[in-house]
Design an enzyme around this catalytic site. Structure first.
Site, short mmCIF file in Angstrom:
data_model
loop_
_atom_site.label_atom_id
_atom_site.label_comp_id
_atom_site.label_asym_id
_atom_site.label_seq_id
_atom_site.Cartn_x
_atom_site.Cartn_y
_atom_site.Cartn_z
N HIS A 51 1.22 0.92 3.46
CA HIS A 51 2.62 0.02 3.14
C HIS A 51 2.60 -1.41 3.29
CE1 HIS A 51 6.62 -1.26 3.76
NE2 HIS A 51 6.24 -1.92 5.06
N CYS A 87 6.02 2.29 -1.92
CA CYS A 87 4.70 2.74 -1.34
C CYS A 87 4.57 4.20 -1.31
CB CYS A 87 4.17 1.68 -0.33
SG CYS A 87 4.47 2.48 1.25
N CYS A 108 11.40 0.55 -0.24
CA CYS A 108 9.83 0.37 -0.36
C CYS A 108 9.27 1.48 -1.54
CB CYS A 108 8.73 0.21 0.88
SG CYS A 108 6.98 0.12 0.23
N CYS A 165 6.15 5.17 2.38
CA CYS A 165 7.71 5.02 2.36
C CYS A 165 8.34 6.33 1.56
CB CYS A 165 8.24 3.77 1.89
SG CYS A 165 7.82 2.53 3.11
N ASP A 171 -15.88 -15.55 0.54
CA ASP A 171 -16.17 -16.84 1.11
C ASP A 171 -17.76 -17.28 1.28
OD1 ASP A 171 -17.30 -15.15 3.01
OD2 ASP A 171 -15.80 -15.50 4.64
N ASP A 183 -5.37 -15.33 0.98
CA ASP A 183 -6.00 -14.03 1.73
C ASP A 183 -5.52 -14.20 3.29
OD1 ASP A 183 -8.23 -16.15 2.31
OD2 ASP A 183 -8.68 -14.43 3.34
ZN LIG Z 1 6.20 1.01 2.18
#
Ligand SMILES: [Zn+2]
Length: 399
Positions: free
Chosen positions: A345, A316, A314, A319, A104, A276
């Site tokens: 996550h 990730c 999920c 998880c 920015d 964002d």
């Molecule tokens: Zn996750």
């Protein structure tokens, strides 16, 4: 460079599908070319305020599927200084992120964080929120700082006014437009896409005027600023409804600082390509975990012995390997790992959401997805959230 190719959009798909269910959104998916890689849009950028997405390494970001990372010029200008970053070859090599980056202009933080600010037609003088030292940003210096940092997408210096204050917005808009011309002139590097920023608060005529003025300057992309800063969600959505159609269809559109999952879905429906927000990473560090059903608060006693992962299904790292009970334990004992896993996550949640949004647009099914998502996703109470945001803003202003 900076070619933007739209590969599918909802109106096209609706025409092909020929069904009423698929009309009524301006969603589109495509590719935006930058010197450090192509962005598949719509895209969400995690925020690395101080040249780091808090608690994550660039390797974690890449694993989560992040493609675009944002950093804040105001913060990096104060510490470590943009010249130092330039001496290290720019932000990409300084922070070890090889992919596309966005900075920015620093303007927003001057208006939200700086201890004192004094505006004049030429720029803004302010005191650092860190040590009270005196500094000055002009359109030219904001561009020079961002050229030092070397991000792929950079922003014009603008003035973010109170969204509901008509008179202030009129005055600020004149400055924002004059500054946009000066930023365009000041730009030396050709390997950075300079975006103009549409302002105008919640006032339709000012937003339209702003979009038309900037459009005449022919930027490679356009940002919509000054939203999610104190207006209601309905006001934000109706501002997008009047602003987006005024922007060129063949250039990327970036909604600055907006990233609550429901706002992303609504923004995409209105034709936004880039988002964002600090929200996913900030709430993660407070134990707020994002799921398709809404935000789960890990500190809640009901998760004390919960063997499920944060969000079943999920992919990730958090998880795949840990239970809610373990993550809650890390938060209760203030272990650093908790902050990391929660952030892993939430960033992956946002990236997966964007992946699904792109798939749905390509399949011509975004309108149905939008309805299903909003029906399932429980939003935090808007009044409570509004009050919290207002409190944070006032606290920041009174510092
Ligand atoms: Zn996750």
């Amino acid at each position: 460079m900076f070619d933007f190719t739209i590969t599918a959009d909802d109106p096209q798909n609706a025409a092909r599908a020929g069904t009423a269910a698929h009309t009524g959104t301006a969603a589109r998916t495509g590719f935006f070319e930058t010197p450090h890689g192509e962005l598949h849009t719509p895209v969400f950028a995690p925020v690395g305020t101080q040249a780091t997405v808090k608690t994550l390494t660039p390797r974690d970001l890449a694993e989560a599927g992040a493609t675009l990372v944002l950093s804040n010029t105001y913060h990096l200008y104060l510490r470590p200084g943009t010249q130092l970053v330039a001496d290290f070859g720019g932000l990409h090599s300084f922070m070890g992120w090889p992919g596309p980056m966005l900075t920015d202009s620093g303007g927003f933080q001057v208006f939200s964080l700086a201890q004192m600010r004094k505006l004049d037609p030429d720029g803004v003088t302010f005191r650092s929120h860190i040590d009270g030292s005196l500094h000055r940003f002009t359109p030219e210096s904001a561009i020079a700082s961002q050229e030092d940092l070397g991000a792929d997408v950079i922003m014009c210096l603008d003035e973010c006014a109170e969204p509901l204050d008509r008179k202030y917005n009129e005055e600020a808009l004149t400055r924002t437009h004059t500054w946009a011309v000066r930023c365009r002139t000041a730009q030396k590097r050709r390997d950075q896409a300079l975006f103009g920023i549409v302002q105008g608060g919640i006032f339709a005529d000012l937003r339209i005027e702003s979009a038309r003025t900037l459009r005449a300057l022919d930027f490679p992309g356009y940002a919509i600023g000054g939203l999610s800063v104190g207006e209601t969600k309905d006001q934000m959505y109706s501002t997008l409804d009047v602003t987006v159609p005024e922007l060129p269809a063949d250039k990327p559109r970036y909604l600055m600082g907006v990233g609550a999952p429901e706002d992303i879905v609504e923004g995409v429906a209105r034709g936004i390509d880039i988002f964002d927000c600090v929200l996913p990473t900030r709430v993660a560090r407070n134990g707020g975990l994002l799921t398709r059903q809404g935000r789960l608060n890990l500190r809640n006693a009901r998760y004390a012995a919960d063997p499920l992962p944060v969000e079943p299904g999920c992919d990730c790292y958090a998880c795949q390997h840990f239970s809610r009970a373990y993550l809650r334990h890390l938060f209760k004992t203030e272990e650093i790992l908790g902050l990391h896993l929660a952030t892993v996550h939430n960033v992956r949640f946002m990236i997966r959401l964007m992946e699904e949004i792109r798939r749905q647009i390509a399949a011509g099914a975004f309108a149905d997805f939008r309805a299903a998502f909003l029906a399932e996703f429980r939003q935090p109470d808007q009044d409570v959230r509004h009050a919290q945001k207002e409190k944070r803003r006032q606290a920041a202003n009174s510092k």
